[in-house]
Design a protein around this motif. Structure first.
Motif, short mmCIF file in Angstrom:
data_model
loop_
_atom_site.label_atom_id
_atom_site.label_comp_id
_atom_site.label_asym_id
_atom_site.label_seq_id
_atom_site.Cartn_x
_atom_site.Cartn_y
_atom_site.Cartn_z
N SER A 75 -13.31 22.48 5.01
CA SER A 75 -13.49 21.95 3.64
C SER A 75 -12.20 21.37 3.04
CB SER A 75 -14.05 23.05 2.74
OG SER A 75 -13.17 24.17 2.77
N SER A 76 -11.05 21.46 3.75
CA SER A 76 -9.83 20.83 3.22
C SER A 76 -10.08 19.33 3.09
CB SER A 76 -8.65 21.04 4.17
OG SER A 76 -8.51 22.40 4.46
N ARG A 77 -9.48 18.74 2.02
CA ARG A 77 -9.80 17.34 1.72
C ARG A 77 -8.64 16.40 2.10
NH1 ARG A 77 -10.95 16.56 -4.02
NH2 ARG A 77 -9.05 17.79 -4.20
N PHE A 78 -9.00 15.21 2.54
CA PHE A 78 -8.04 14.18 2.96
C PHE A 78 -8.42 12.85 2.32
CE2 PHE A 78 -8.16 17.50 6.04
CZ PHE A 78 -6.85 17.68 6.42
N GLN A 79 -7.41 11.99 2.17
CA GLN A 79 -7.66 10.69 1.53
C GLN A 79 -7.08 9.59 2.41
OE1 GLN A 79 -6.48 10.91 -2.58
NE2 GLN A 79 -7.25 8.87 -3.05
N PRO A 80 -7.72 9.31 3.56
CA PRO A 80 -7.10 8.41 4.55
C PRO A 80 -6.78 7.04 3.95
CG PRO A 80 -9.14 9.37 5.40
CD PRO A 80 -9.07 9.74 3.95
N VAL A 81 -5.61 6.53 4.31
CA VAL A 81 -5.13 5.26 3.76
C VAL A 81 -4.91 4.30 4.92
CG1 VAL A 81 -2.73 6.14 3.70
CG2 VAL A 81 -3.35 4.18 2.30
N TYR A 82 -5.31 3.03 4.72
CA TYR A 82 -5.24 2.02 5.77
C TYR A 82 -3.79 1.57 5.98
CZ TYR A 82 -6.06 -2.45 8.13
OH TYR A 82 -6.02 -3.52 9.00
N VAL A 83 -3.39 1.50 7.25
CA VAL A 83 -2.00 1.12 7.56
C VAL A 83 -1.68 -0.28 7.03
CG1 VAL A 83 -2.49 0.18 9.88
CG2 VAL A 83 -0.26 1.20 9.40
N GLY A 84 -2.69 -1.16 6.98
CA GLY A 84 -2.46 -2.50 6.44
C GLY A 84 -2.14 -2.45 4.95
N ASP A 85 -2.74 -1.46 4.23
CA ASP A 85 -2.45 -1.32 2.80
C ASP A 85 -1.04 -0.76 2.58
OD1 ASP A 85 -4.92 -2.34 2.20
OD2 ASP A 85 -5.86 -0.38 1.87
N ILE A 86 -0.60 0.13 3.47
CA ILE A 86 0.79 0.61 3.38
C ILE A 86 1.74 -0.57 3.64
CG2 ILE A 86 2.54 2.13 4.44
CD1 ILE A 86 0.61 3.81 2.94
N GLY A 87 1.38 -1.40 4.62
CA GLY A 87 2.19 -2.59 4.92
C GLY A 87 2.30 -3.48 3.70
N ARG A 88 1.16 -3.74 3.02
CA ARG A 88 1.18 -4.62 1.83
C ARG A 88 2.01 -4.00 0.72
NH1 ARG A 88 -4.65 -5.14 2.76
NH2 ARG A 88 -4.79 -6.89 4.19
N LEU A 89 1.88 -2.66 0.55
CA LEU A 89 2.66 -1.98 -0.50
C LEU A 89 4.16 -2.15 -0.24
CD1 LEU A 89 2.83 -0.03 -2.95
CD2 LEU A 89 2.85 1.86 -1.30
N VAL A 90 4.58 -1.91 1.00
CA VAL A 90 6.01 -2.03 1.30
C VAL A 90 6.44 -3.50 1.16
CG1 VAL A 90 7.80 -1.68 3.04
CG2 VAL A 90 5.99 0.02 2.77
N GLU A 91 5.56 -4.41 1.57
CA GLU A 91 5.89 -5.85 1.40
C GLU A 91 6.14 -6.14 -0.07
OE1 GLU A 91 5.60 -9.59 0.11
OE2 GLU A 91 3.61 -8.69 0.03
N LEU A 92 5.28 -5.62 -0.96
CA LEU A 92 5.46 -5.87 -2.40
C LEU A 92 6.79 -5.30 -2.90
CD1 LEU A 92 1.87 -4.99 -3.73
CD2 LEU A 92 2.92 -7.26 -3.60
N ILE A 93 7.06 -4.06 -2.50
CA ILE A 93 8.25 -3.38 -3.04
C ILE A 93 9.53 -4.03 -2.51
CG2 ILE A 93 9.47 -1.17 -3.18
CD1 ILE A 93 6.73 0.17 -2.92
N THR A 94 9.47 -4.58 -1.29
CA THR A 94 10.70 -5.16 -0.74
C THR A 94 10.94 -6.58 -1.28
OG1 THR A 94 9.52 -5.88 1.25
CG2 THR A 94 10.68 -3.78 1.39
N ARG A 95 9.97 -7.12 -2.06
CA ARG A 95 10.23 -8.39 -2.74
C ARG A 95 11.26 -8.17 -3.84
NH1 ARG A 95 4.35 -10.85 -4.42
NH2 ARG A 95 3.45 -10.74 -2.34
N ASP A 96 11.95 -9.25 -4.19
CA ASP A 96 12.87 -9.13 -5.33
C ASP A 96 12.14 -9.53 -6.60
OD1 ASP A 96 15.30 -8.11 -5.73
OD2 ASP A 96 16.39 -9.71 -4.68
N ASP A 97 11.04 -8.87 -6.91
CA ASP A 97 10.22 -9.25 -8.06
C ASP A 97 10.51 -8.27 -9.20
OD1 ASP A 97 7.93 -8.94 -9.86
OD2 ASP A 97 6.88 -10.31 -8.51
N PRO A 98 11.03 -8.76 -10.33
CA PRO A 98 11.45 -7.83 -11.41
C PRO A 98 10.30 -6.96 -11.91
CG PRO A 98 12.14 -10.10 -11.88
CD PRO A 98 11.30 -10.16 -10.65
N GLY A 99 9.08 -7.51 -11.97
CA GLY A 99 7.94 -6.74 -12.47
C GLY A 99 7.62 -5.57 -11.53
N ILE A 100 7.60 -5.86 -10.22
CA ILE A 100 7.28 -4.80 -9.25
C ILE A 100 8.41 -3.78 -9.22
CG2 ILE A 100 6.83 -4.31 -6.80
CD1 ILE A 100 5.67 -7.20 -6.63
N ARG A 101 9.65 -4.28 -9.30
CA ARG A 101 10.79 -3.35 -9.27
C ARG A 101 10.78 -2.43 -10.49
NH1 ARG A 101 16.42 -5.15 -7.24
NH2 ARG A 101 16.58 -2.94 -7.70
#
Ligand SMILES: NC(=O)c1ccc[n+]([C@@H]2O[C@H](COP(=O)([O-])OP(=O)(O)OC[C@H]3O[C@@H](n4cnc5c(N)ncnc54)[C@H](OP(=O)(O)O)[C@@H]3O)[C@@H](O)[C@H]2O)c1
Length: 323
Positions: free
Chosen positions: A189-215
């Motif tokens: 009954s332990s719960r998990f929230q699996p996350v897609y590796v492509g979504d982690i890729g997109r998240l890191v792509e966003l954060i590594t941009r030099d975008d003031p709003g995201i930063r």
């Protein structure tokens, strides 16, 4: 003008993050070309892995680093705009966990700071300095060391990550192939929230941009990255059976039996059936995003939605690689 993004660690997540950054380069979503450099203790492996997926002008030659040896990090991080710290282990002695996930993470942060690079550090949901499980405890100590040196670092804590080549769903798919049943510890009954590796890729792509709003949203923050659906462990086994097109009974195994199995299997060389007592213990706890998020956190789905991305469901992706 081009920037260097250094991915420290090239296991499962690294190549997927590299692909997301390369796709952003190709689509012009970011106006600066980002060249990706990955590290591995076997850099030739990286070339073979990525040469047909990523245009050559988006990649710098992979280099060998050992995060337990700071001398190897300083030359590797030279001229990097962002370092993404991806090294983690699943098995080892408590000392090995400390050396890699705590002190190693600290070495990476120290070298990134010396190079004047921003830092994105990958930790894990469940990081807890009070935990008796070395994986969870050293993930928390690593986070603390990172933030003490680089207060603007972004920390990403994924739940279980799924996608082609993952270590979790593929493992249970193999179990379904070779075993007459699928085990769940306790009641499953332990719960998990699996996350897609492509979504982690997109998240890191966003954060590594030099975008003031995201930063502004992400600098100095923790992002717990879970997917759109929460499943119990038993439901995850049901997903594995559904998408591998097999029928097997799902058999509850008492926690005490799991611990005995772990005590035996953790002594053998790593293999498909490797299981440690710590991993059994970890399965007792939910692995889902804290809700509501503490003030030190920023919500994964919000940061993605603000950039026009929705989170990917297991139902879209598992059939593509488990069948
Ligand atoms: N995958 C998941 O479901 C998941 C979930 C939550 C958190 N995470 C975290 O996300 C990060 C990336 O996960 P992953 O699945 O991509 O991990 P992974 O596939 O196990 O890759 C780990 C990487 O660490 C490298 N490494 C190990 N010891 C090293 C050392 N002393 N110095 C330098 N490199 C070393 C390995 O290098 P070699 O190429 O040399 O072998 C490999 O590239 C990890 O911190 C992990 O804890 C992953």
């Amino acid at each position: 003008m081009a920037q260097k993004i250094f991915l420290c660690g090239a296991g499962f997540l690294g190549p997927n993050i590299a692909t997301a950054i390369s796709q952003a380069n190709a689509s012009g979503r970011n106006n600066i070309l980002r060249r990706i450099q990955l590290s591995s203790r076997n850099p030739d492996r990286i070339h073979a892995l990525l040469h047909d997926k990523i245009p050559a002008d988006h990649l710098l030659p992979a280099v060998a680093v050992d995060i337990t040896n700071p001398k190897t990090l300083v030359p590797a991080f030279k001229d990097a705009s962002v370092v993404v710290s991806l090294v983690g282990i699943l098995h080892g002695s408590p000392e090995q966990f400390e050396r890699i996930q705590w002190r190693g993470a600290q070495n990476v942060a120290q070298a990134a700071k010396a190079a004047g690079a921003r830092l994105v550090h990958i930790s894990a949901i469940g990081a807890d300095r009070g935990s008796k499980i070395p994986y969870a405890r050293t993930k928390a100590l690593g986070e603390e060391a990172v933030l003490a040196l680089c207060p603007d670092a972004t920390i990403i804590r994924p739940s279980i990550v799924f996608g082609p080549g993952d270590g979790f769903f593929n493992r249970f798919a193999k179990f379904a192939q070779f075993l007459p049943f699928l085990p769940v510890f306790g009641t499953g009954s332990s719960r998990f929230q699996p996350v897609y590796v492509g979504d982690i890729g997109r998240l890191v792509e966003l954060i590594t941009r030099d975008d003031p709003g995201i930063r502004k949203a992400a600098d100095g923050k923790i992002i717990e990255a879970g997917g759109p659906d929460i499943f119990t462990f038993r439901q995850i086994m049901e997903l594995v059976l559904k998408y591998t097109n097999r029928w097997r009974p799902i058999v509850p195994v008492p926690w005490a039996v799991g611990m005995v199995q772990g005590a035996i299997l953790e002594r053998l060389p790593p293999n498909l059936f490797t299981l440690t007592r710590d991993q059994v213990e970890q399965l007792r706890y939910d692995n889902v995003v804290a809700s509501p998020p503490p003030t030190t956190h920023v919500a994964f789905d919000k940061i993605m939605a603000d950039q026009g991305y929705s989170l990917t469901s297991v139902h879209e992706i598992l059939p593509q690689y488990l069948r």
